[in-house]
Design a protein around this motif. Sequence first.
Motif, mmCIF file in Angstrom:
data_model
loop_
_atom_site.group_PDB
_atom_site.id
_atom_site.type_symbol
_atom_site.label_atom_id
_atom_site.label_comp_id
_atom_site.label_asym_id
_atom_site.label_seq_id
_atom_site.Cartn_x
_atom_site.Cartn_y
_atom_site.Cartn_z
ATOM 1 N N GLU A 99 -17.573 -5.616 6.667
ATOM 2 C CA GLU A 99 -17.244 -6.491 5.547
ATOM 3 C C GLU A 99 -16.639 -5.715 4.380
ATOM 4 O O GLU A 99 -16.089 -6.309 3.467
ATOM 5 N N ASN A 100 -16.746 -4.404 4.418
ATOM 6 C CA ASN A 100 -16.198 -3.568 3.350
ATOM 7 C C ASN A 100 -14.671 -3.642 3.368
ATOM 8 O O ASN A 100 -14.030 -3.264 4.345
ATOM 9 N N THR A 101 -14.084 -4.140 2.297
ATOM 10 C CA THR A 101 -12.630 -4.330 2.258
ATOM 11 C C THR A 101 -11.881 -2.997 2.326
ATOM 12 O O THR A 101 -10.767 -2.939 2.845
ATOM 13 N N THR A 102 -12.506 -1.941 1.812
ATOM 14 C CA THR A 102 -11.854 -0.629 1.887
ATOM 15 C C THR A 102 -11.749 -0.160 3.328
ATOM 16 O O THR A 102 -10.720 0.359 3.766
ATOM 17 N N THR A 103 -12.836 -0.373 4.090
ATOM 18 C CA THR A 103 -12.824 0.021 5.502
ATOM 19 C C THR A 103 -11.822 -0.807 6.280
ATOM 20 O O THR A 103 -11.147 -0.306 7.186
ATOM 21 N N LEU A 104 -11.706 -2.085 5.945
ATOM 22 C CA LEU A 104 -10.819 -2.978 6.681
ATOM 23 C C LEU A 104 -9.355 -2.832 6.258
ATOM 24 O O LEU A 104 -8.481 -3.409 6.900
ATOM 25 N N LYS A 105 -9.114 -2.096 5.194
ATOM 26 C CA LYS A 105 -7.739 -2.001 4.692
ATOM 27 C C LYS A 105 -6.819 -1.379 5.741
ATOM 28 O O LYS A 105 -7.151 -0.377 6.365
ATOM 29 N N VAL A 106 -5.678 -1.995 5.927
ATOM 30 C CA VAL A 106 -4.681 -1.504 6.891
ATOM 31 C C VAL A 106 -3.539 -0.874 6.104
ATOM 32 O O VAL A 106 -2.906 -1.531 5.272
ATOM 33 N N LEU A 107 -3.287 0.393 6.372
ATOM 34 C CA LEU A 107 -2.263 1.122 5.643
ATOM 35 C C LEU A 107 -0.917 1.070 6.358
ATOM 36 O O LEU A 107 -0.838 0.851 7.564
ATOM 37 N N ALA A 108 0.119 1.308 5.576
ATOM 38 C CA ALA A 108 1.439 1.521 6.165
ATOM 39 C C ALA A 108 1.526 2.983 6.596
ATOM 40 O O ALA A 108 0.541 3.718 6.560
ATOM 41 N N ASP A 109 2.703 3.403 7.027
ATOM 42 C CA ASP A 109 2.906 4.805 7.372
ATOM 43 C C ASP A 109 2.874 5.612 6.073
ATOM 44 O O ASP A 109 3.807 5.568 5.270
ATOM 45 N N VAL A 110 1.766 6.343 5.849
ATOM 46 C CA VAL A 110 1.588 7.033 4.570
ATOM 47 C C VAL A 110 2.584 8.177 4.402
ATOM 48 O O VAL A 110 2.780 8.667 3.287
#
Length: 880
Positions: A130-141
Amino acid sequence: MANEPIDDIIGWSVGQAAWRQDCLRRLATTDELAEDDLDELLAIIKAEAGLAVAEAPPAPVPFAKEHFGGSKQAPITLKGIANVEGVNRLADKASLNFCPDALTIVYGRNGSGKSGFVRILRTACRTRIENTTTLKVLADVYGSGDGVQSADIIVDAGAGDEAISWAAGMPAAPQLMQVSVFDTASAQLYVDSGNQIRFLPFGLALLHRLNAVCLELKRKLEAEQAIAAGNKIQLSAVMFSPVRDTAAQRFAASVNAKTTDEQIEEAAKFTEANDARIDEIGTLLSSGSTAKTDLATFLSWVAAVAGECGEALTSLSDEALDALTVLRDKAIAARDIAKLAAGDLFDDEPLKGVGSESWRQLWVAARDFSVAEAYPGQDFPVTGAEDDPAACVLCQQPLLPEGAERMKRFRDYMEDALDKAASVAEQALVEAKLALPALAKLRADDFTERLEQVRSRDASLADTLLAFQKAASERIEDAAARLDGSERKVVSELVSPLTGMQTLAAKLTADKEALAAAEDTEGRDRLAVEKAALEDLKVLAANKAKLVTHRDLMLLNTAYAKAIASVATTGITKRANELIDTHLTTAVVTRFEKERNEFDIGHLKINLTRKSGQTVAAFQTDPGTTLTKVASQILSEGEQRALALAGFLTEVALTDGSGAIIVDDPVSSLDRDRSARVAARIAREAKERQVVVFTHDIVFFNELCQAADAVGIEPVTIAVFSDGDAAGKVDPAGMAWKGLNVAKRIGYIKNKSASLPKLRATSPADYEFEVKGLYGRLRDAYERVVEEVIFSDIVRRGSDVIQTQMLRYVTLPDDLAIRFHDGMTKANTHSHDNPASDTVMVPKPDEFEADLKALEVLVADFKQAKNAVEAARPGMKPKR
């Protein structure tokens, strides 16, 4: 409607007030109200409260057995992911297709892009995270990082393929909540937080659904209450200023749902005599020293304003303004004549403009400098003698005779009658502007406040005075414009307020004298109390309809309060928890124990218990010790992963409507024995539901394929890889060679050898290279036959599991052994490096095809031989 007075929005019509009041009182106190009366009452209430009057709801239908249908929701099928954009290093438009009814295995080495697909699925589907930080999907950094992360999730809910759009951060689609995702991040939650059965079996879910319905009804009732009554009760209350202890204010505060129309009518009686008494008392009370001082000040102001009005009527009349225009015209004409004279006198001068305004200013400045500093005590201009000329005060050069003569002509001009006349006319303009009336009182900041004092005594006079003030201000501006020669203003007519002001002054004088005569202050306090009571009674009478509205809104609010109380959920929640404890807790604990035993961790003292005080089916892990509250501090990483898998499979097994499950890297930190157990458990689960597994472990991949074969399902395998450009690319050749069993290896070689005839006809050298490689693959297949076919997978490379029970299927007839030896020898011969003398001929395509067919037939004959041996044993059936 929001701008209408509160009385108009929620006020009651007089003709229906008594009937409506009676209905509301019965509804709020006894619940006894005829259905027709109730329907009509609600329609009126909603209409007058500004609510839309909906059509009558359908008649309620009692619950029957047929309403309680199946206990399972129809699961959706996860068909794949498509059109991936901006996620990690995944290639643009990357996609994966999943087996719709069994097992899909996605294999790829570290960094191949598997995690990118899993991150999409865990944010789009159901996960314990449920942690939004953990669920965050990044682009190609390491790329541009621009754009939105998006993809299409392809599902089939029974009506064909449907693409569900996904973007990073958006809420999960309801359909995808049936799909459960297990990965390393969620594994920690299963270990330390336990399980949450989010979608209960239908029977147990009924009370929770009823709970939700009641909560929704309560929400809607409260929303209706807020609109129909709510803060309107406060808004409909009669407001008094100031707040004080009077009978009228006490009654207004006491109005409630039981107050009758008769009581309101009696309490709000107010007569003309009461109104006259207020004025009489006000006059008496205002006779104090402060009142007299205020009256004297006001009288002085009225007199001063009357004087200004008289002055304005004279100095700002149309005639006076026209005279100013004439004055300006005269000044301009006089100056023009003087300029003409200057032109005649000085046409021959070197410089033009003598006599102009700027030249005249220069002359005056030069004169002042000469008299004050250059030649004090001497008349200007000082020219000196012919043999001793004076210096010019401007250029400071000696004045030659011609210059001296010119300066004398200039002096004669400036002293001429025409210039003096022009200067006098211009000075008259200045004086006329200074003489314009200031109208200090009419244009003061307190004029508006004083005007209201006039209005309280004579509204018509106040209007006339305001119009006069406006017109006088306009005329002052117009007068200044006439004198300056600037653009003139449009002015209003001056309508004299003098007669009214004089009348008001006379009345104020009489009032002042009357107040001065009223020196007796006895009983002033009693009069003040009486005046306050009458003033508040007047307010109450003016708001009598509002009192009725206030009472009726309180009745309506009471009815809503009773309705809201009837949908209280306390009893429902208690019963729902009792049923969960009775029927689900045991099932959860039992299933959890079974799953733990599947992974050989039944010995752990970690248990599941129902979370207390919960309104949902939530279970927590109990570490079995008081030294810690979290199991992760006790268990090894491998034990944690096994325990998490047990919790995950328990949750999805007991969750209604569960569809596919996504499992990422399930054997991380597991030993090979438990890895095989996980493979077998997942394969059995794939018999019941759609399963997608992501792994980088080739041994586990083979274990999973073999476990699937053991339960009779054919897994779909996908190989993903990455290169310098992007990750998540699907290898069109399929699974890596070392992950293929004998049958798939033979199939692979068949596909690759199909182009051999054409290749031999176009390039013998390329043909030789290709066929040599295929013989190498044929040799690999023979080697896998030893492990998989001859020895029935008793011992597998990379696994320490030995299936001794399979020994009885091992048989090696001589003819098959010879055929195996011959085939293996030929594969070795043509895959190794042969002498340059070309003593070994390159096989033709049909010869390679025959060698491949020989292996395929050999495998079939081995299986037939095994079955024959098994069938020859008493009481045995051949292995299929």
